[in-house]
Design a protein around this motif. Structure first.
Motif, PDB file in Angstrom:
ATOM      1  N   THR A   1       0.698  -1.340  -0.377  1.00  0.00           N
ATOM      2  CA  THR A   1      -0.180  -0.362  -0.128  1.00  0.00           C
ATOM      3  C   THR A   1       0.465   1.402   0.444  1.00  0.00           C
ATOM      4  OG1 THR A   1      -0.070  -0.024   2.647  1.00  0.00           O
ATOM      5  CG2 THR A   1      -1.852  -1.471   1.108  1.00  0.00           C
ATOM      6  N   GLY A   2       2.171   1.722  -0.136  1.00  0.00           N
ATOM      7  CA  GLY A   2       2.600   2.436   0.125  1.00  0.00           C
ATOM      8  C   GLY A   2       2.564   3.296  -1.058  1.00  0.00           C
ATOM      9  N   VAL A   3       1.862   2.441  -2.573  1.00  0.00           N
ATOM     10  CA  VAL A   3       2.045   3.679  -4.037  1.00  0.00           C
ATOM     11  C   VAL A   3       0.750   4.297  -3.530  1.00  0.00           C
ATOM     12  CG1 VAL A   3       0.580   1.085  -4.301  1.00  0.00           C
ATOM     13  CG2 VAL A   3       1.852   3.166  -6.093  1.00  0.00           C
ATOM     14  N   ALA A   4       0.012   3.866  -3.139  1.00  0.00           N
ATOM     15  CA  ALA A   4      -1.277   4.767  -2.357  1.00  0.00           C
ATOM     16  C   ALA A   4      -1.508   5.588  -1.526  1.00  0.00           C
ATOM     17  CB  ALA A   4      -2.807   3.824  -2.053  1.00  0.00           C
ATOM     18  N   HIS A   5      -0.550   5.139  -0.225  1.00  0.00           N
ATOM     19  CA  HIS A   5      -0.106   6.423   0.714  1.00  0.00           C
ATOM     20  C   HIS A   5       0.912   7.199  -0.228  1.00  0.00           C
ATOM     21  CE1 HIS A   5       1.881   8.384   3.748  1.00  0.00           C
ATOM     22  NE2 HIS A   5       3.252   8.328   3.679  1.00  0.00           N
ATOM     23  N   LEU A   6       1.906   6.863  -1.023  1.00  0.00           N
ATOM     24  CA  LEU A   6       1.637   8.544  -1.933  1.00  0.00           C
ATOM     25  C   LEU A   6       1.012   9.303  -2.799  1.00  0.00           C
ATOM     26  CD1 LEU A   6       4.820   6.591  -3.064  1.00  0.00           C
ATOM     27  CD2 LEU A   6       5.052   7.934  -1.495  1.00  0.00           C
ATOM     28  N   ALA A   7       0.558   8.954  -3.728  1.00  0.00           N
ATOM     29  CA  ALA A   7      -0.918   9.166  -3.783  1.00  0.00           C
ATOM     30  C   ALA A   7      -1.260  10.334  -3.103  1.00  0.00           C
ATOM     31  CB  ALA A   7      -1.803   7.673  -4.565  1.00  0.00           C
ATOM     32  N   LEU A   8      -1.945   9.346  -2.254  1.00  0.00           N
ATOM     33  CA  LEU A   8      -2.840  10.059  -1.208  1.00  0.00           C
ATOM     34  C   LEU A   8      -2.241  11.661  -0.254  1.00  0.00           C
ATOM     35  CD1 LEU A   8      -4.844   7.069   0.148  1.00  0.00           C
ATOM     36  CD2 LEU A   8      -5.689   8.585  -0.996  1.00  0.00           C
ATOM     37  N   SER A   9      -1.485  10.726  -0.150  1.00  0.00           N
ATOM     38  CA  SER A   9      -0.749  11.974   0.570  1.00  0.00           C
ATOM     39  C   SER A   9       0.094  13.578   0.007  1.00  0.00           C
ATOM     40  CB  SER A   9       1.005  11.545   1.687  1.00  0.00           C
ATOM     41  OG  SER A   9       0.506  10.852   1.967  1.00  0.00           O
ATOM     42  N   ALA A  10       0.426  12.660  -1.699  1.00  0.00           N
ATOM     43  CA  ALA A  10       0.556  14.078  -2.190  1.00  0.00           C
ATOM     44  C   ALA A  10      -0.047  14.355  -3.214  1.00  0.00           C
ATOM     45  CB  ALA A  10       1.686  13.730  -3.041  1.00  0.00           C
ATOM     46  N   GLY A  11      -0.997  14.034  -2.997  1.00  0.00           N
ATOM     47  CA  GLY A  11      -2.803  14.296  -4.019  1.00  0.00           C
ATOM     48  C   GLY A  11      -2.587  14.132  -4.888  1.00  0.00           C
ATOM     49  N   ALA A  12      -1.288  13.086  -5.644  1.00  0.00           N
ATOM     50  CA  ALA A  12      -1.054  12.991  -7.008  1.00  0.00           C
ATOM     51  C   ALA A  12      -1.696  11.107  -7.913  1.00  0.00           C
ATOM     52  CB  ALA A  12       0.808  12.239  -7.058  1.00  0.00           C
TER      53      ALA A  12
END
Length: 221
Positions: free
Chosen positions: A132-143
């Motif tokens: 889930t690291g990929v989703a953490h990045l997307a959600l945190s960065a809004g990317a």
């Protein structure tokens, strides 16, 4: 400047040698933060994706590649740095957190970050469950997340092979997946659902069978 120099030389040469079939490149935004989430079949994946994308894509690479000595060590370090890769100590117990922090810094600069949600290369050709690291990045960065499906790279440089071979390769990019819409959703559930959506898109692009389990890094890989 060094990245710009290497990127002018390496991609045209690599494309001329392997002639990769590329589809969906229009889905990769030309500017702004974006995550390229790909399946992982070979060591050469982290070279093949930047070769076909017209903007810098930052991947993380084992710190060992940046610490070699002598002429060979300098050349290897120059190669990885020239491709925009950043070192990470995968044997450090805190490396996962450090990797996410580094990725967020890259995205915060408005750059593209490449990641393999499976965590390590597939040794049997199946697509393993995404971490889930990929989703953490997307959600945190809004990317947004652009799914990537690679085919054939396992034949270009099979596991344990030293030198790459000339084999057919295809790289398919899917429509961006937005992290928006998870407001009010518990963080753990949001990360899991977004990750599963990303992995389903990758599976559709790569044509791989989904293993349904996590892939564990083999010793020394």
């Amino acid at each position: 400047m060094f990245f710009a120099l290497v990127h002018r030389v390496v991609p045209p040469v690599a494309r001329a040698i392997w002639r990769p079939t590329v589809t969906g490149l229009e889905h990769v935004p030309r500017s702004g933060p974006v995550i390229l989430a790909s399946n992982h079949l070979s060591f050469i994946d982290s070279t093949m994706i930047p070769v076909v994308v017209p903007r810098k894509v930052v991947f993380l690479a084992k710190s060992d590649y940046f610490t070699g000595t002598g002429i060979k060590g300098a050349l290897v370090r120059a190669w990885f740095e020239g491709l925009g890769m950043l070192p990470v100590d995968r044997d450090d117990s805190k490396s996962a957190i450090a990797s996410l922090d580094t990725a967020l810094e890259v995205l915060g600069r408005g750059e593209a970050f490449g990641i393999y949600p499976e965590g390590t290369r597939s040794r049997d050709g199946r697509l393993y469950r995404g971490r889930t690291g990929v989703a953490h990045l997307a959600l945190s960065a809004g990317a947004p997340v652009v799914p990537v499906g690679l085919k054939g790279t396992q034949d270009v440089q099979p596991i344990d092979a030293t030198l790459p071979r000339i084999k057919p390769v295809s790289v398919a990019f899917g429509a961006p997946i937005s992290p928006a819409g998870y407001d009010g959703v518990p963080s753990g559930r949001a990360r899991r659902e977004l990750t599963d959506t990303i992995m389903s898109a990758i599976a559709e692009l790569s044509g791989q069978e989904q293993a349904g389990i996590y892939n564990e890094r083999a010793s020394g890989v």
